[in-house]
Structures are given as C-alpha cells and as structure tokens.
Write a protein that holds these residues in place. Structure first.
Motif, PDB file in Angstrom:
ATOM      1  N   ILE A 131      -1.670  -0.512   6.189  1.00  0.00           N
ATOM      2  CA  ILE A 131      -0.375  -1.123   5.897  1.00  0.00           C
ATOM      3  C   ILE A 131       0.461  -0.071   5.183  1.00  0.00           C
ATOM      4  O   ILE A 131       0.077   0.414   4.117  1.00  0.00           O
ATOM      5  CB  ILE A 131      -0.532  -2.384   5.020  1.00  0.00           C
ATOM      6  CG1 ILE A 131      -1.276  -3.473   5.802  1.00  0.00           C
ATOM      7  CG2 ILE A 131       0.831  -2.937   4.599  1.00  0.00           C
ATOM      8  CD1 ILE A 131      -2.755  -3.426   5.701  1.00  0.00           C
ATOM      9  N   ILE A 132       1.568   0.299   5.790  1.00  0.00           N
ATOM     10  CA  ILE A 132       2.426   1.323   5.199  1.00  0.00           C
ATOM     11  C   ILE A 132       3.719   0.660   4.744  1.00  0.00           C
ATOM     12  O   ILE A 132       4.316  -0.118   5.487  1.00  0.00           O
ATOM     13  CB  ILE A 132       2.675   2.469   6.201  1.00  0.00           C
ATOM     14  CG1 ILE A 132       1.346   3.227   6.405  1.00  0.00           C
ATOM     15  CG2 ILE A 132       3.770   3.417   5.712  1.00  0.00           C
ATOM     16  CD1 ILE A 132       1.341   4.221   7.512  1.00  0.00           C
ATOM     17  N   VAL A 133       4.076   0.923   3.508  1.00  0.00           N
ATOM     18  CA  VAL A 133       5.337   0.413   2.958  1.00  0.00           C
ATOM     19  C   VAL A 133       6.223   1.623   2.677  1.00  0.00           C
ATOM     20  O   VAL A 133       5.765   2.612   2.083  1.00  0.00           O
ATOM     21  CB  VAL A 133       5.109  -0.392   1.657  1.00  0.00           C
ATOM     22  CG1 VAL A 133       6.432  -0.960   1.137  1.00  0.00           C
ATOM     23  CG2 VAL A 133       4.113  -1.520   1.879  1.00  0.00           C
ATOM     24  N   ARG A 134       7.457   1.531   3.135  1.00  0.00           N
ATOM     25  CA  ARG A 134       8.390   2.662   2.959  1.00  0.00           C
ATOM     26  C   ARG A 134       9.652   2.203   2.243  1.00  0.00           C
ATOM     27  O   ARG A 134      10.259   1.201   2.644  1.00  0.00           O
ATOM     28  CB  ARG A 134       8.806   3.221   4.332  1.00  0.00           C
ATOM     29  CG  ARG A 134       7.644   3.703   5.177  1.00  0.00           C
ATOM     30  CD  ARG A 134       8.154   4.207   6.534  1.00  0.00           C
ATOM     31  NE  ARG A 134       7.047   4.535   7.432  1.00  0.00           N
ATOM     32  CZ  ARG A 134       6.419   5.702   7.471  1.00  0.00           C
ATOM     33  NH1 ARG A 134       6.777   6.682   6.653  1.00  0.00           N
ATOM     34  NH2 ARG A 134       5.439   5.917   8.328  1.00  0.00           N
ATOM     35  N   LEU A 158      -0.099 -12.979   4.546  1.00  0.00           N
ATOM     36  CA  LEU A 158      -0.543 -12.771   3.164  1.00  0.00           C
ATOM     37  C   LEU A 158      -0.548 -11.274   2.828  1.00  0.00           C
ATOM     38  O   LEU A 158      -0.086 -10.864   1.756  1.00  0.00           O
ATOM     39  CB  LEU A 158      -1.938 -13.391   2.979  1.00  0.00           C
ATOM     40  CG  LEU A 158      -2.510 -13.410   1.563  1.00  0.00           C
ATOM     41  CD1 LEU A 158      -1.556 -14.113   0.589  1.00  0.00           C
ATOM     42  CD2 LEU A 158      -3.883 -14.121   1.560  1.00  0.00           C
ATOM     43  N   ILE A 159      -1.034 -10.467   3.765  1.00  0.00           N
ATOM     44  CA  ILE A 159      -1.053  -9.013   3.560  1.00  0.00           C
ATOM     45  C   ILE A 159       0.375  -8.502   3.338  1.00  0.00           C
ATOM     46  O   ILE A 159       0.637  -7.715   2.439  1.00  0.00           O
ATOM     47  CB  ILE A 159      -1.715  -8.308   4.775  1.00  0.00           C
ATOM     48  CG1 ILE A 159      -3.236  -8.534   4.742  1.00  0.00           C
ATOM     49  CG2 ILE A 159      -1.374  -6.823   4.806  1.00  0.00           C
ATOM     50  CD1 ILE A 159      -3.975  -8.018   5.968  1.00  0.00           C
ATOM     51  N   LYS A 184       0.286   3.853   1.656  1.00  0.00           N
ATOM     52  CA  LYS A 184      -0.600   3.156   2.599  1.00  0.00           C
ATOM     53  C   LYS A 184      -1.584   2.296   1.822  1.00  0.00           C
ATOM     54  O   LYS A 184      -2.127   2.733   0.800  1.00  0.00           O
ATOM     55  CB  LYS A 184      -1.365   4.201   3.422  1.00  0.00           C
ATOM     56  CG  LYS A 184      -2.245   3.687   4.516  1.00  0.00           C
ATOM     57  CD  LYS A 184      -3.704   3.501   4.184  1.00  0.00           C
ATOM     58  CE  LYS A 184      -4.410   4.669   3.605  1.00  0.00           C
ATOM     59  NZ  LYS A 184      -5.839   4.400   3.304  1.00  0.00           N
ATOM     60  N   LEU A 185      -1.807   1.072   2.322  1.00  0.00           N
ATOM     61  CA  LEU A 185      -2.783   0.177   1.694  1.00  0.00           C
ATOM     62  C   LEU A 185      -3.826  -0.250   2.727  1.00  0.00           C
ATOM     63  O   LEU A 185      -3.553  -0.245   3.927  1.00  0.00           O
ATOM     64  CB  LEU A 185      -2.084  -1.089   1.184  1.00  0.00           C
ATOM     65  CG  LEU A 185      -0.992  -0.922   0.135  1.00  0.00           C
ATOM     66  CD1 LEU A 185      -0.283  -2.256  -0.097  1.00  0.00           C
ATOM     67  CD2 LEU A 185      -1.551  -0.386  -1.186  1.00  0.00           C
ATOM     68  N   ALA A 220      -8.193  -3.124  -1.171  1.00  0.00           N
ATOM     69  CA  ALA A 220      -9.349  -2.223  -1.256  1.00  0.00           C
ATOM     70  C   ALA A 220      -8.875  -0.770  -1.172  1.00  0.00           C
ATOM     71  O   ALA A 220      -7.705  -0.470  -1.385  1.00  0.00           O
ATOM     72  CB  ALA A 220     -10.343  -2.556  -0.153  1.00  0.00           C
ATOM     73  N   ASP A 221      -9.801   0.120  -0.898  1.00  0.00           N
ATOM     74  CA  ASP A 221      -9.578   1.557  -0.738  1.00  0.00           C
ATOM     75  C   ASP A 221      -8.940   2.181  -1.977  1.00  0.00           C
ATOM     76  O   ASP A 221      -9.482   2.030  -3.071  1.00  0.00           O
ATOM     77  CB  ASP A 221      -8.808   1.864   0.541  1.00  0.00           C
ATOM     78  CG  ASP A 221      -9.146   3.270   1.033  1.00  0.00           C
ATOM     79  OD1 ASP A 221     -10.340   3.587   1.113  1.00  0.00           O
ATOM     80  OD2 ASP A 221      -8.218   4.055   1.286  1.00  0.00           O
TER      81      ASP A 221
END
Ligand code: ADP
Ligand code: UDP
Length: 236
Positions: A91-94, A150-151, A177-178, A191-192
């Motif tokens: 999941i990438i947030v910009r 939810l993500i 990134k998540l 996680a990660d």
C-alpha cells in the motif's frame, strides 16, 4: 521467549520463529537493494536505524489506535512482533509526486497533491510488483472488499499521524509503503516496517533527501541520511 529457526530471509530482514507460535523475531540487515533487486549494496548501520525508527513510529501509531505487529524491541537489530499472514499488497500513500509516480505519469517530482493518493501493488517479485486497483485485488482474492476498505482507512490515518510526527522533526513525508497482515483471530494489523527504506523523507527547510533515494540515485552521504533521520526522530 526463545529464538528458533530462521524461517525467511528477505532483502532487508531475516525472520525467525520463536517458542511462541504467535510471535516472530525480525532481524534488520544492512543490505540494501533497489530497482527490483538489480542494484545491491550495504548501508552500514541501516539495520539498527530502521529497527529503532520503525518500532518508535509503530508505538506512536498504536497510541493513536492503529493496531500494529510491534511487541518488544529485543536489541539494536531485533524485534519481537506478532506473526501475521501478510496480505500480498504493497500500500503506497503519496502526498507529493516522486519516484514511480513521476516516471509513470511524466511529471516532475515535488508536486504537492490536494489530497493523498493511495495506490496498491501486488507484492509479487516474479511479476515485479504490478500496480493494481481494488477490483483486481478482490478478483485475485488477495483481500476482501471490506479488508481493502479498512486498509485504505488505516493507511490514510497512518499518513496523518506520520505527517504530524515528522513535521515536528522538520521532515516532509513525501510517500511511503505499508504492509498489513492478518493474525490467527482474523484481525487486520500493520506489519513489516516504516523506515527510510520504505518512505521518502525530505528536509522541510532545504529539501534534502533523507531516505533510500540517496542509495538508489548515488547521491552520497547515505549512512549520514539514515543517522540524521534517527537523530531527528529519536534525538540520538
Ligand atoms: P522482502 O521479502 O520484500 O525481501 P524483507 O527483507 O523486509 O522484505 O523481509 C521481511 C518479510 O517479512 C517480508 O516478506 C514481510 O512481508 C514479512 N513480514 C513483515 N512483518 C511480518 C509479520 N508480522 N508476520 C509475518 N511476516 C512479516
Ligand atoms: N516502496 C517500498 N518498497 C517497494 C516499492 C516502494 O518501500 O517495493 C516505497 C518507496 O520507498 C517510496 C514509496 O514506496 O517511499 C513509493 O515508491 P515508488 O512507487 O515511487 O517506487 P520507487 O521509486 O521507490 O521504486
């Protein structure tokens, strides 16, 4: 708690089983890769910085009600985490254009978006992590529609929390990134890691890059950038 077999060695971390099946130990390495593993190197001290910074940020996020895998920092490089089944989505947030956003859509870096952009990639090395949308992810049964929603809402809340923490340290959060996973009881948790390997951090005053782009783009002072991020956030 006892460390058992190495169960996975990735590009940046080793993962060990423990005597408790609900927990794992992650060990952060100094190894660095970029461009789909084509560029390889070592960033001395990176493992320790990423371990401590990721744990610090995950604890801050859990104070804000975001469930995370963080359990206990064991030493400089190792952390006890809750074991999850990783959802194979990156999941990438910009907040600002950079990296692949700029190259893919042919725009310069540094365009500040009015609202954050949330993007998903299929976490699959053989396919080179292709970009996908919600419908693709549901069709491929990577996650349910509800889980994706939810993500997305967690990712946006995480963005707001991280932007605030970082701005107090004089850092602009460009993108990150998540990864999320599911525990045995089916709950979804973060996680990660969250570190200069997985985020773009720009000095708010000078615009200097303080993240893995220094390694990717051979900008020099790579180790210093990681240490500077540690100093800004953890004060040491
Ligand atoms: P990669 O697999 O991309 O080379 P790493 O070297 O960081 O990445 O390896 C760490 C691996 O552990 C990743 O595949 C990540 O998805 C996985 N992971 C992270 N946190 C957890 C967790 N809490 N439970 C299970 N797996 C995890
Ligand atoms: N990112 C990551 N792992 C990946 C791909 C991207 O941690 O496999 C992070 C990267 O560090 C950046 C953000 O996600 O903070 C957006 O990356 P982008 O899609 O621009 O790709 P990049 O240029 O980093 O390859």
């Amino acid at each position: 708690m006892e460390k058992r077999d190495l169960i996975y060695e990735g590009k940046a971390k080793k993962v060990y089983a423990t005597d408790d099946p609900a927990n794992l130990i992650v060990c952060y390495k100094d190894d660095a890769t970029a461009f789909d593993g084509m560029k390889k190197g070592i960033i001395c001290g990176k493992g320790a910085v990423n371990n401590r910074m990721s744990n610090y940020l995950m604890q801050k996020l859990s104070e804000k009600g975001i469930p995370t895998h963080f359990f206990e920092e064991l030493n400089d490089r190792e952390t006890l985490v809750r074991k999850v089944a990783i959802i194979p989505l990156e999941i990438i947030v910009r907040n600002i254009s950079a990296g692949h956003f700029s190259s893919r859509y042919g725009v310069e870096e540094g365009i500040v978006f009015d609202t954050p952009v949330v993007e998903f990639s299929y976490k699959n090395d053989e396919l080179h992590d292709p970009l996908l949308n919600d419908d693709h992810a549901v069709a491929l049964k990577l996650a349910s529609r509800k889980e994706i929603e939810l993500i997305r809402s967690y990712a946006l809340r995480i963005n707001e929390c991280l932007k605030e923490i970082l701005s107090e340290a004089g850092i602009t959060l460009v993108d990150f990134k998540l990864e999320f996973g599911k525990t045995d009881d089916g709950s979804l948790i973060l996680a990660d890691e969250i570190s200069p390997d997985t985020c773009r951090f720009w000095d708010s005053m000078t615009g200097e890059k303080l993240d893995k782009d220094r390694f990717r783009r051979d900008l020099g002072n790579v180790e210093d950038a990681y240490l500077e991020m540690q100093r800004r956030l953890l004060g040491e």
